[in-house]
Design a protein around this motif. Structure first.
Motif, PDB file in Angstrom:
ATOM      1  N   GLU A 128       4.742  21.321  10.531  1.00 20.59           N
ATOM      2  CA  GLU A 128       3.474  20.646  10.867  1.00 20.59           C
ATOM      3  C   GLU A 128       3.022  19.724   9.735  1.00 20.59           C
ATOM      4  O   GLU A 128       1.839  19.441   9.594  1.00 20.59           O
ATOM      5  N   HIS A 129       3.960  19.227   8.953  1.00 16.82           N
ATOM      6  CA  HIS A 129       3.589  18.300   7.877  1.00 16.82           C
ATOM      7  C   HIS A 129       3.316  16.915   8.472  1.00 16.82           C
ATOM      8  O   HIS A 129       3.966  16.505   9.426  1.00 16.82           O
ATOM      9  N   ARG A 130       2.375  16.177   7.860  1.00 12.30           N
ATOM     10  CA  ARG A 130       1.991  14.863   8.411  1.00 12.30           C
ATOM     11  C   ARG A 130       3.100  13.819   8.292  1.00 12.30           C
ATOM     12  O   ARG A 130       2.990  12.722   8.855  1.00 12.30           O
ATOM     13  N   HIS A 131       4.176  14.114   7.565  1.00 16.22           N
ATOM     14  CA  HIS A 131       5.289  13.166   7.521  1.00 16.22           C
ATOM     15  C   HIS A 131       6.197  13.273   8.741  1.00 16.22           C
ATOM     16  O   HIS A 131       6.991  12.362   8.989  1.00 16.22           O
TER      17      HIS A 131
ATOM     18  N   PRO B 241       6.792   3.501   2.553  1.00 10.19           N
ATOM     19  CA  PRO B 241       7.093   4.788   3.201  1.00 10.19           C
ATOM     20  C   PRO B 241       6.730   6.011   2.361  1.00 10.19           C
ATOM     21  O   PRO B 241       6.701   5.953   1.133  1.00 10.19           O
ATOM     22  N   GLY B 242       6.495   7.120   3.037  1.00 10.24           N
ATOM     23  CA  GLY B 242       6.279   8.394   2.352  1.00 10.24           C
ATOM     24  C   GLY B 242       7.565   8.823   1.649  1.00 10.24           C
ATOM     25  O   GLY B 242       8.663   8.380   1.993  1.00 10.24           O
ATOM     26  N   CYS B 243       7.410   9.709   0.671  1.00 14.83           N
ATOM     27  CA  CYS B 243       8.575  10.139  -0.107  1.00 14.83           C
ATOM     28  C   CYS B 243       9.535  10.966   0.764  1.00 14.83           C
ATOM     29  O   CYS B 243      10.748  10.712   0.785  1.00 14.83           O
ATOM     30  N   TYR B 244       9.008  11.938   1.490  1.00 14.71           N
ATOM     31  CA  TYR B 244       9.883  12.749   2.347  1.00 14.71           C
ATOM     32  C   TYR B 244      10.588  11.863   3.395  1.00 14.71           C
ATOM     33  O   TYR B 244      11.807  11.971   3.582  1.00 14.71           O
ATOM     34  N   PRO B 245       9.841  10.984   4.102  1.00 18.44           N
ATOM     35  CA  PRO B 245      10.539  10.121   5.070  1.00 18.44           C
ATOM     36  C   PRO B 245      11.630   9.265   4.434  1.00 18.44           C
ATOM     37  O   PRO B 245      12.725   9.138   4.986  1.00 18.44           O
TER      38      PRO B 245
ATOM     39  N   SER C 287      10.452  19.279  -2.931  1.00 18.23           N
ATOM     40  CA  SER C 287       9.811  18.245  -3.750  1.00 18.23           C
ATOM     41  C   SER C 287       9.335  18.805  -5.075  1.00 18.23           C
ATOM     42  O   SER C 287       8.841  19.936  -5.142  1.00 18.23           O
ATOM     43  N   GLY C 288       9.394  17.973  -6.107  1.00 21.49           N
ATOM     44  CA  GLY C 288       8.749  18.283  -7.374  1.00 21.49           C
ATOM     45  C   GLY C 288       7.234  18.213  -7.207  1.00 21.49           C
ATOM     46  O   GLY C 288       6.718  17.599  -6.270  1.00 21.49           O
ATOM     47  N   VAL C 289       6.526  18.809  -8.164  1.00 18.31           N
ATOM     48  CA  VAL C 289       5.074  18.992  -8.006  1.00 18.31           C
ATOM     49  C   VAL C 289       4.299  17.689  -8.182  1.00 18.31           C
ATOM     50  O   VAL C 289       3.181  17.556  -7.675  1.00 18.31           O
ATOM     51  N   SER C 290       4.870  16.692  -8.849  1.00 18.48           N
ATOM     52  CA  SER C 290       4.155  15.407  -8.990  1.00 18.48           C
ATOM     53  C   SER C 290       3.880  14.780  -7.628  1.00 18.48           C
ATOM     54  O   SER C 290       3.001  13.922  -7.506  1.00 18.48           O
ATOM     55  N   GLY C 291       4.602  15.210  -6.588  1.00 18.47           N
ATOM     56  CA  GLY C 291       4.345  14.728  -5.232  1.00 18.47           C
ATOM     57  C   GLY C 291       2.939  15.043  -4.757  1.00 18.47           C
ATOM     58  O   GLY C 291       2.421  14.401  -3.845  1.00 18.47           O
ATOM     59  N   ALA C 292       2.322  16.024  -5.374  1.00 18.00           N
ATOM     60  CA  ALA C 292       0.965  16.407  -4.957  1.00 18.00           C
ATOM     61  C   ALA C 292      -0.112  15.594  -5.679  1.00 18.00           C
ATOM     62  O   ALA C 292      -1.303  15.789  -5.451  1.00 18.00           O
ATOM     63  N   GLY C 293       0.287  14.671  -6.556  1.00 17.92           N
ATOM     64  CA  GLY C 293      -0.694  13.828  -7.238  1.00 17.92           C
ATOM     65  C   GLY C 293      -1.276  14.497  -8.469  1.00 17.92           C
ATOM     66  O   GLY C 293      -0.964  15.646  -8.795  1.00 17.92           O
TER      67      GLY C 293
ATOM     68  N   TYR D 191       5.956  25.030   2.798  1.00 12.95           N
ATOM     69  CA  TYR D 191       4.550  24.836   3.170  1.00 12.95           C
ATOM     70  C   TYR D 191       4.480  23.911   4.383  1.00 12.95           C
ATOM     71  O   TYR D 191       5.438  23.213   4.690  1.00 12.95           O
ATOM     72  N   LYS D 192       3.375  23.954   5.058  1.00 11.60           N
ATOM     73  CA  LYS D 192       3.162  23.120   6.268  1.00 11.60           C
ATOM     74  C   LYS D 192       4.407  23.121   7.168  1.00 11.60           C
ATOM     75  O   LYS D 192       4.910  22.065   7.602  1.00 11.60           O
ATOM     76  N   VAL D 193       4.923  24.318   7.429  1.00 13.52           N
ATOM     77  CA  VAL D 193       6.189  24.475   8.156  1.00 13.52           C
ATOM     78  C   VAL D 193       6.068  23.873   9.564  1.00 13.52           C
ATOM     79  O   VAL D 193       5.205  24.260  10.346  1.00 13.52           O
TER      80      VAL D 193
ATOM     81  N   ASP E  48       0.844  -1.199   0.000  1.00 14.17           N
ATOM     82  CA  ASP E  48       0.000   0.000   0.000  1.00 14.17           C
ATOM     83  C   ASP E  48       0.877   1.247   0.000  1.00 14.17           C
ATOM     84  O   ASP E  48       1.738   1.406   0.865  1.00 14.17           O
ATOM     85  N   LEU E  49       0.623   2.136  -0.955  1.00 10.29           N
ATOM     86  CA  LEU E  49       1.470   3.332  -1.076  1.00 10.29           C
ATOM     87  C   LEU E  49       0.995   4.489  -0.216  1.00 10.29           C
ATOM     88  O   LEU E  49       1.656   5.517  -0.120  1.00 10.29           O
ATOM     89  N   SER E  50      -0.168   4.376   0.398  1.00 13.54           N
ATOM     90  CA  SER E  50      -0.672   5.474   1.234  1.00 13.54           C
ATOM     91  C   SER E  50      -0.056   5.375   2.636  1.00 13.54           C
ATOM     92  O   SER E  50       0.772   4.504   2.906  1.00 13.54           O
TER      93      SER E  50
HETATM   94  C1  LIG Z   1       4.583  18.111  -3.139  1.00 13.37           C
HETATM   95  C2  LIG Z   1       3.509  17.521  -2.268  1.00 13.37           C
HETATM   96  O1  LIG Z   1       2.407  18.028  -2.169  1.00 13.37           O
HETATM   97  N1  LIG Z   1       3.819  16.400  -1.621  1.00 13.37           N
HETATM   98  C3  LIG Z   1       2.910  15.684  -0.768  1.00 13.37           C
HETATM   99  C4  LIG Z   1       3.597  14.523  -0.130  1.00 13.37           C
HETATM  100  C5  LIG Z   1       3.821  13.405  -1.067  1.00 13.37           C
HETATM  101  C6  LIG Z   1       3.027  12.190  -0.723  1.00 13.37           C
HETATM  102  O2  LIG Z   1       2.260  11.743  -1.539  1.00 13.37           O
HETATM  103  O3  LIG Z   1       3.175  11.693   0.492  1.00 13.37           O
HETATM  104  P1  LIG Z   1       2.189  10.667   1.160  1.00 13.37           P
HETATM  105  O4  LIG Z   1       2.463   9.374   0.544  1.00 13.37           O
HETATM  106  O5  LIG Z   1       2.386  10.585   2.598  1.00 13.37           O
HETATM  107  O6  LIG Z   1       0.836  11.206   0.851  1.00 13.37           O
HETATM  108  C7  LIG Z   1       2.408  16.536   0.384  1.00 13.37           C
HETATM  109  O7  LIG Z   1       3.143  17.351   0.923  1.00 13.37           O
HETATM  110  O8  LIG Z   1       1.277  16.278   0.816  1.00 13.37           O
END
Ligand SMILES: CC(=O)N[C@@H](CCC(=O)OP(=O)(O)O)C(=O)O
Ligand SMILES: NC(=O)C1=CN([C@@H]2O[C@H](COP(=O)(O)OP(=O)(O)OC[C@H]3O[C@@H](n4cnc5c(N)ncnc54)[C@H](OP(=O)(O)O)[C@@H]3O)[C@@H](O)[C@H]2O)C=CC1
Length: 345
Positions: free
Chosen positions: A207-210, A147-151, A178-184, A203-205, A97-99
């Motif tokens: 306080e990001h969920r990662h 795992p998440g991309c940032y982690p 991160s590149g913008v494809s990270g946002a889906g 963004y989300k300074v 699972d990628l989520s």
């Molecule tokens: C650039 C951008 O928007 N990145 C996404 C994180 C990438 C991602 O998909 O992470 P998860 O697998 O945990 O959802 C964000 O910050 O929400």
């Protein structure tokens, strides 16, 4: 041939899975699902796949997915997988699972940053799929929380140093781009061309969920609670992620000590590359690949180490690591399907 399905195949992570799996020597792609593109050929959604992938997308049906697969990738928004993965596992399927739904050992952490968890029993059995660290557990897992991309980009350089006691665990700061494809692929103003082109913003300074995902893994590996400050940034490129992590040294360490520690930990691991002295990772060098490139500098004046890592957010940060997990779960060569030669430029 092992039969493989991708649920949520039309998103950016799902499409990257299709790209990698369609070139994999040991598996056969049998089903791709999407709600919006049900019955539409995948190559019509992604024209680059014409002549490469001849499957049409299907609406998700658990019976059809179970009949047609041995292993399933779920590349869906958080919260959706926890509703469908338990049935797939009950019916004997392995799942990657990628989520974030199966990434947390401590489900209360997940619940405080995401939403109530609907599959707590299964979550207890899931393994965190950071391949270079949890290889032995991944081999026997039925469910992987990829795992998440940032982690991924931040944990790989940090964990070896943390485990050897090099770092003052109260001082870790990570700064990622991160590149913008990270946002889906879904349309959003944040990812709109005019909002990101020629722009560079945090963004989300802090306080990001990662952050809780990183802290849970770091704490487990350090054997003590580790809190970090994490600041993500969005940069105007399609794919790629660069993370710079700063930490004070807990004891005197030379550049040679740091290099030896990283080199020992990743010895024989095919997807982590240590940069040569005085050279730094670059997202261009890992584009389209499953590599994580790591560079570092010991800042002797301030007794700190600065770690820099580069991954492709869609590959090592998502689909590539997911396929690496599948390879380990199935006892295949860990690199199968992932050995495409990087672009020189
Ligand atoms: C650039 C951008 O928007 N990145 C996404 C994180 C990438 C991602 O998909 O992470 P998860 O697998 O945990 O959802 C964000 O910050 O929400
Ligand atoms: N993009 C990246 O760099 C990374 C992504 N991930 C994770 O991978 C997963 C997918 O991300 P990404 O590909 O970027 O997202 P996208 O928004 O690009 O794709 C989402 C996919 O899920 C399907 N989908 C959306 N909503 C639902 C729903 N309610 N029920 C069923 N299917 C749905 C979509 O197709 P349709 O609407 O047609 O059903 C689409 O195929 C996420 O959990 C994300 O966090 C992890 C690391 C990095």
């Amino acid at each position: 041939m092992t039969r493989v399905g991708v649920v949520g195949a039309t998103g950016y992570a799902g499409a990257e899975l299709v790209r990698i799996l369609s070139g994999h020597p040991d598996v056969e792609l049998t089903i791709l699902t999407s709600r919006q593109y049900a019955e539409v050929p995948f190559a019509k959604v992604y024209p680059s796949m014409a002549g490469v992938v001849d499957l049409a997308c299907k609406a998700y049906s658990p019976d059809q997915v179970c009949d047609m697969t041995d292993i399933v990738f779920t590349a869906l928004p958080h919260k959706v997988p926890m509703e469908i993965v338990p049935e797939l596992v009950r019916r004997g399927k392995k799942v990657v699972d990628l989520s974030a739904d199966f990434r947390f050992s401590d489900v209360s952490k997940y619940e405080s940053f995401y939403q109530p968890h609907a599959a707590k029993d299964l979550n207890e059995k899931a393994v965190y799929g950071l391949c270079e660290v949890y290889f032995d557990q991944i081999k026997d897992a039925a469910v992987i929380g990829n795992p998440g991309c940032y982690p991924t980009s931040m944990l790989l350089p940090l964990i070896p140093l943390l485990k050897k006691g090099f770092l003052d665990t109260r001082t870790i700061i990570a700064d990622s781009k991160s590149g913008v494809s990270g946002a889906g692929r879904s349309l959003s103003l944040t990812a709109h061309f005019c909002e990101v082109h020629e722009s560079f913003k945090a963004y989300k300074v802090a306080e990001h969920r990662h952050s809780p995902e990183m802290e849970e893994v770091l704490s487990r590996e350090a054997g003590t609670q580790v809190n970090i400050t994490f600041v993500p940034h969005l940069v105007p490129m399609i794919r790629g992620m660069l993370t710079t992590t700063y930490a004070s040294l807990a004891r005197k360490a030379s550049a040679e000590d740091i290099r030896n520690c990283l080199a020992d930990f990743y010895s024989g691991r095919p997807f982590v590359r240590l940069c040569a002295d005085n050279s730094v990772p670059d997202t261009l060098h890992v584009r389209g690949t499953n590599y994580c490139d790591i560079g570092f500098k010991v800042d002797e004046r301030n007794n700190r180490v600065v770690l820099i890592s580069a991954i492709d957010n869609l590959v090592k940060g998502a689909a590539g690591q997911a396929v690496q997990n599948m390879n380990i779960m199935l006892g295949l060569n860990e690199t199968a399907g992932l050995t495409g030669v990087p672009f020189p430029i």
